[in-house]
Design a protein around this motif. Structure first.
Motif, PDB file in Angstrom:
ATOM      1  N   PRO A  21      -3.479  10.947  18.639  1.00  0.00           N
ATOM      2  CA  PRO A  21      -4.480  11.460  19.575  1.00  0.00           C
ATOM      3  C   PRO A  21      -4.952  12.855  19.141  1.00  0.00           C
ATOM      4  O   PRO A  21      -4.317  13.504  18.305  1.00  0.00           O
ATOM      5  N   GLY A  22      -6.050  13.277  19.711  1.00  0.00           N
ATOM      6  CA  GLY A  22      -6.627  14.574  19.355  1.00  0.00           C
ATOM      7  C   GLY A  22      -5.719  15.745  19.693  1.00  0.00           C
ATOM      8  O   GLY A  22      -4.745  15.600  20.441  1.00  0.00           O
ATOM      9  N   PRO A  23      -6.045  16.916  19.159  1.00  0.00           N
ATOM     10  CA  PRO A  23      -5.239  18.119  19.409  1.00  0.00           C
ATOM     11  C   PRO A  23      -5.096  18.395  20.907  1.00  0.00           C
ATOM     12  O   PRO A  23      -6.053  18.248  21.671  1.00  0.00           O
ATOM     13  N   GLY A  24      -3.895  18.749  21.323  1.00  0.00           N
ATOM     14  CA  GLY A  24      -3.639  19.073  22.719  1.00  0.00           C
ATOM     15  C   GLY A  24      -3.318  17.868  23.597  1.00  0.00           C
ATOM     16  O   GLY A  24      -2.859  18.024  24.713  1.00  0.00           O
ATOM     17  N   ASP A  25      -3.566  16.655  23.116  1.00  0.00           N
ATOM     18  CA  ASP A  25      -3.268  15.446  23.888  1.00  0.00           C
ATOM     19  C   ASP A  25      -1.900  14.925  23.456  1.00  0.00           C
ATOM     20  O   ASP A  25      -1.765  14.293  22.421  1.00  0.00           O
ATOM     21  N   ASN A  26      -0.886  15.221  24.241  1.00  0.00           N
ATOM     22  CA  ASN A  26       0.472  14.798  23.904  1.00  0.00           C
ATOM     23  C   ASN A  26       0.950  13.623  24.735  1.00  0.00           C
ATOM     24  O   ASN A  26       2.119  13.261  24.680  1.00  0.00           O
ATOM     25  N   SER A  27       0.044  13.009  25.512  1.00  0.00           N
ATOM     26  CA  SER A  27       0.467  11.890  26.349  1.00  0.00           C
ATOM     27  C   SER A  27      -0.116  10.549  25.886  1.00  0.00           C
ATOM     28  O   SER A  27       0.442   9.504  26.201  1.00  0.00           O
ATOM     29  N   SER A  28      -1.211  10.560  25.149  1.00  0.00           N
ATOM     30  CA  SER A  28      -1.796   9.312  24.652  1.00  0.00           C
ATOM     31  C   SER A  28      -0.963   8.795  23.479  1.00  0.00           C
ATOM     32  O   SER A  28      -0.401   9.582  22.713  1.00  0.00           O
ATOM     33  N   PRO A  29      -0.887   7.466  23.322  1.00  0.00           N
ATOM     34  CA  PRO A  29      -0.076   6.920  22.230  1.00  0.00           C
ATOM     35  C   PRO A  29      -0.713   7.138  20.861  1.00  0.00           C
ATOM     36  O   PRO A  29      -1.919   7.305  20.743  1.00  0.00           O
ATOM     37  N   SER A  30       0.120   7.140  19.843  1.00  0.00           N
ATOM     38  CA  SER A  30      -0.368   7.036  18.467  1.00  0.00           C
ATOM     39  C   SER A  30      -0.575   5.551  18.194  1.00  0.00           C
ATOM     40  O   SER A  30       0.042   4.700  18.833  1.00  0.00           O
ATOM     41  N   ILE A  31      -1.454   5.237  17.260  1.00  0.00           N
ATOM     42  CA  ILE A  31      -1.756   3.849  16.931  1.00  0.00           C
ATOM     43  C   ILE A  31      -1.331   3.586  15.489  1.00  0.00           C
ATOM     44  O   ILE A  31      -1.779   4.261  14.570  1.00  0.00           O
ATOM     45  N   ALA A  32      -0.450   2.588  15.314  1.00  0.00           N
ATOM     46  CA  ALA A  32       0.012   2.185  13.983  1.00  0.00           C
ATOM     47  C   ALA A  32      -0.748   0.930  13.568  1.00  0.00           C
ATOM     48  O   ALA A  32      -1.004   0.050  14.398  1.00  0.00           O
ATOM     49  N   ALA A  33      -1.115   0.840  12.309  1.00  0.00           N
ATOM     50  CA  ALA A  33      -1.814  -0.340  11.791  1.00  0.00           C
ATOM     51  C   ALA A  33      -1.233  -0.724  10.435  1.00  0.00           C
ATOM     52  O   ALA A  33      -0.873   0.138   9.639  1.00  0.00           O
ATOM     53  N   VAL A  34      -1.129  -2.037  10.205  1.00  0.00           N
ATOM     54  CA  VAL A  34      -0.636  -2.567   8.934  1.00  0.00           C
ATOM     55  C   VAL A  34      -1.556  -3.708   8.515  1.00  0.00           C
ATOM     56  O   VAL A  34      -1.937  -4.539   9.344  1.00  0.00           O
ATOM     57  N   VAL A  35      -1.940  -3.745   7.247  1.00  0.00           N
ATOM     58  CA  VAL A  35      -2.704  -4.862   6.688  1.00  0.00           C
ATOM     59  C   VAL A  35      -1.976  -5.365   5.450  1.00  0.00           C
ATOM     60  O   VAL A  35      -1.277  -4.605   4.784  1.00  0.00           O
ATOM     61  N   ALA A  36      -2.140  -6.660   5.153  1.00  0.00           N
ATOM     62  CA  ALA A  36      -1.492  -7.241   3.969  1.00  0.00           C
ATOM     63  C   ALA A  36      -2.360  -8.350   3.396  1.00  0.00           C
ATOM     64  O   ALA A  36      -3.010  -9.093   4.126  1.00  0.00           O
ATOM     65  N   SER A  37      -2.362  -8.448   2.063  1.00  0.00           N
ATOM     66  CA  SER A  37      -3.130  -9.494   1.387  1.00  0.00           C
ATOM     67  C   SER A  37      -2.485 -10.852   1.628  1.00  0.00           C
ATOM     68  O   SER A  37      -1.281 -10.963   1.834  1.00  0.00           O
ATOM     69  N   MET A  38      -3.340 -11.908   1.604  1.00  0.00           N
ATOM     70  CA  MET A  38      -2.852 -13.236   1.949  1.00  0.00           C
ATOM     71  C   MET A  38      -3.210 -14.333   0.954  1.00  0.00           C
ATOM     72  O   MET A  38      -2.810 -15.460   1.147  1.00  0.00           O
ATOM     73  N   ASP A  39      -3.974 -14.066  -0.063  1.00  0.00           N
ATOM     74  CA  ASP A  39      -4.485 -15.164  -0.898  1.00  0.00           C
ATOM     75  C   ASP A  39      -4.270 -14.928  -2.385  1.00  0.00           C
ATOM     76  O   ASP A  39      -5.203 -14.891  -3.167  1.00  0.00           O
ATOM     77  N   TRP A  40      -3.026 -14.780  -2.790  1.00  0.00           N
ATOM     78  CA  TRP A  40      -2.728 -14.553  -4.196  1.00  0.00           C
ATOM     79  C   TRP A  40      -3.297 -15.668  -5.056  1.00  0.00           C
ATOM     80  O   TRP A  40      -3.191 -16.816  -4.666  1.00  0.00           O
ATOM     81  N   PRO A  41      -3.930 -15.427  -6.187  1.00  0.00           N
ATOM     82  CA  PRO A  41      -4.112 -14.130  -6.837  1.00  0.00           C
ATOM     83  C   PRO A  41      -5.425 -13.441  -6.481  1.00  0.00           C
ATOM     84  O   PRO A  41      -5.761 -12.440  -7.084  1.00  0.00           O
ATOM     85  N   GLY A  42      -6.172 -13.964  -5.511  1.00  0.00           N
ATOM     86  CA  GLY A  42      -7.457 -13.358  -5.176  1.00  0.00           C
ATOM     87  C   GLY A  42      -7.372 -11.987  -4.537  1.00  0.00           C
ATOM     88  O   GLY A  42      -8.228 -11.153  -4.733  1.00  0.00           O
ATOM     89  N   VAL A  43      -6.338 -11.733  -3.758  1.00  0.00           N
ATOM     90  CA  VAL A  43      -6.127 -10.510  -2.981  1.00  0.00           C
ATOM     91  C   VAL A  43      -7.410  -9.966  -2.349  1.00  0.00           C
ATOM     92  O   VAL A  43      -7.665  -8.773  -2.362  1.00  0.00           O
TER      93      VAL A  43
END
Length: 83
Positions: A21-43
């Motif tokens: 979250p923006g500066p000074g906002d200590n109550s809003s959550p952080s957002i985690a994101a993960v992506v991964a390739s799925m079509d070897w060998p095309g990636v």
């Protein structure tokens, strides 16, 4: 940047980041994101997942974990954002 791809070795490409979250906002959550390739060998096809977590936490809290079934005869089951 050049990434050498050895098409004889199945490979997965994973990206992860946490946004806070923006500066000074200590109550809003952080957002985690993960992506991964799925079509070897095309990636060129990726699947993604996002998750809210504690504010200002840089380490992804639920990246990977094992859940043990109450039945001790059963194997642990993978969980988290990467399974």
């Amino acid at each position: 940047m050049h990434i050498h791809l050895d098409t004889n070795t199945p490979t997965i490409i994973i990206g992860a980041d946490v946004s806070h979250p923006g500066p000074g906002d200590n109550s809003s959550p952080s957002i985690a994101a993960v992506v991964a390739s799925m079509d070897w060998p095309g990636v060129s096809k990726y699947r993604g997942i996002v998750s809210a977590q504690a504010p200002r936490e840089e380490i992804i809290q639920d990246l990977y974990c094992l859940h043990q079934d109450p039945d001790p005869q059963k194997c642990p089951v993978p969980g988290g954002m990467i399974r």
